[in-house]
Motif scaffolding. Sequence first.
Motif, short mmCIF file in Angstrom:
data_model
loop_
_atom_site.label_atom_id
_atom_site.label_comp_id
_atom_site.label_asym_id
_atom_site.label_seq_id
_atom_site.Cartn_x
_atom_site.Cartn_y
_atom_site.Cartn_z
N TRP A 429 17.17 11.42 56.40
CA TRP A 429 17.77 10.88 55.18
C TRP A 429 16.99 11.39 53.98
N ARG A 430 17.72 12.08 53.07
CA ARG A 430 17.10 12.66 51.88
C ARG A 430 17.82 12.14 50.64
N PRO A 431 17.38 11.02 50.11
CA PRO A 431 18.04 10.45 48.93
C PRO A 431 17.76 11.24 47.66
N ALA A 432 18.68 11.16 46.72
CA ALA A 432 18.48 11.79 45.41
C ALA A 432 17.36 11.06 44.67
N GLU A 433 16.51 11.84 44.00
CA GLU A 433 15.41 11.22 43.27
C GLU A 433 15.92 10.38 42.11
N GLU A 434 16.99 10.85 41.47
CA GLU A 434 17.56 10.12 40.35
C GLU A 434 18.94 9.59 40.74
N MET A 435 19.05 8.28 40.90
CA MET A 435 20.33 7.66 41.25
C MET A 435 20.44 6.33 40.49
N PRO A 436 21.14 6.33 39.37
CA PRO A 436 21.25 5.11 38.56
C PRO A 436 22.17 4.09 39.22
N GLN A 437 22.16 2.89 38.68
CA GLN A 437 23.10 1.86 39.11
C GLN A 437 24.52 2.34 38.77
#
Length: 563
Positions: A429-437
């Motif tokens: 799992w590689r989440p995006a560093e920038e993920m706003p609400q």
Amino acid sequence: MSSLFVIRGNDQGTRFELDAESIGLGRDALNPVQLHDTEVSRQHAEFRRLKGDYELADLNSSNGTYVNGRRIHRYRLSSGDQVQVGSTLMLYTGPADDSAEDLDQIDIASPRQTGDKSQIIRSITQEEGSRIFTLETDLPANSWLARARSNLQVMYRTALAISHTLDIDQLLHRIMELIFGWVEADRGCIMLIDPDTKKLVPKVRRTRGGARAEDRITISETILDYVTERTEGVLTSDARDDDRWNPAASILKAGVREAICVPMQGRYDMVGVIYIDTSVTPREMLEHGTVNKFNEDHLKLMVAIAHQAALAVEDTRYYSAMVQAERLAAVGQTIATLSHHIKNILQGIRGGSYLIEMGLTKHDESIVSKGWKIVEKNQNKISALVMDMLTFSKEREPDLRPANLNEVVSDVVELMQSRAEEEGVRLEWRPAEEMPQLVFDPEGLHRAVLNVVTNAIDAAAENESGNRSVEVFSSYSAEEGNASISVVDNGAGISPEQISTLFSPFVSHKKGRGTGLGLPVSQKILNEHGGRVDVQSQPGKGSRFVLELPAVSPGAGQHTLHG
């Protein structure tokens, strides 16, 4: 109220009511007219109210906006216009006319009920009336019918437009609107034959401005019997020089001088009648003497219009019946398919239960544990099947609320780790560093991602090289205004032939292990968000599924879905 009715496309059968000054159309969930069509731009076009009607303006969309087959930038709509965006075709209907009246104001009277002595002065057959559509009949160049015939193409286009609606009431109102545009009638109504009782039932009543709306339309039973039995249109008058009729026969209430009643003769049978009348006041009689507002040309035109109206009613009924038949066939196919899957699941539960019973009898916990794992696995299968069925079959609007997409996907990955380990698959799992609400339906997206990740693990598990992997990424682009989840596996891949049926319900490529609902459910959920599911695959190397949805920030507007 104006409305749009989708007659072709993913949203076929959906009606959108147009009731605001400005109404957006597009794929984005914020549009009141939201279309689940990947060829439609997120903000494709806009409806702007202009004195009751609407103007349609294209918002520099990628594929353009078309009205009646022509590309437009701005266009003032009229009832019957066909609007096409992407692969979606819609029928526009303008606001209803205020002169539509209460159907209780229509009576059918026997000859003995009233004392009027109007008589039929001319009747014509269906064939005679239909000739006005061809060039078989020679007409004086300056005759009223010759002038009218030059514009009959307009009526044909209108009849074609109204024949695409599934709403019989809307269809009949449009027909009556057409009639009042051609003929100077004061009052009119359309009655259809009830398929069960075989009796005429009033469906539409209309009066022209200035006519007494409170007057009941009382139609002679004598005339209706003549029209329905002989399928001939009649022109009635209170003249008494027609020997065919009993002078005491009652045609209409006092005050009505002329009327036209014509059969709605379709391809196979008569579906109803159309009636119009006009009255002459005593003052008009004193000033002008005998006033004839209707003549034989009007009768011919009414017979022709009634025939086209009957064909439109037949087409509408036929299409509705065809849709119902397709639904019943789909239900039968669904039951047969689900029965097969449920039977397999129940066999698994039965086998696990047998092992549990055997383990309890022998006091062997290892056998009990093995049996319980089989039961639990099949319980999860039937639970997933029921959830997919509910999601796929139910028309729903996503429960939109602020949430973090990374957290939703992270929960899916954590949930599927044990399943991946059982299959020998490395799940990363590689989440995006920038993920706003963002605003979306967390529960719906969770299910969509879960179905795709489950399929990826099953695909990777078939890799015989031993290097089995599934990678899950998330990304966010403020410039493009979207967020996405990518699921990549190194399984056997998908052939081009299989991709074409990948999102068809109950079509599974898991060799009997799947229900064929997972991917259709995921696609439906993304479509409900105004997003899409993109597939890239290469046989022998693996597949990439991208779930993309609009990046809607909290407070960006009212998040209401229509459809």
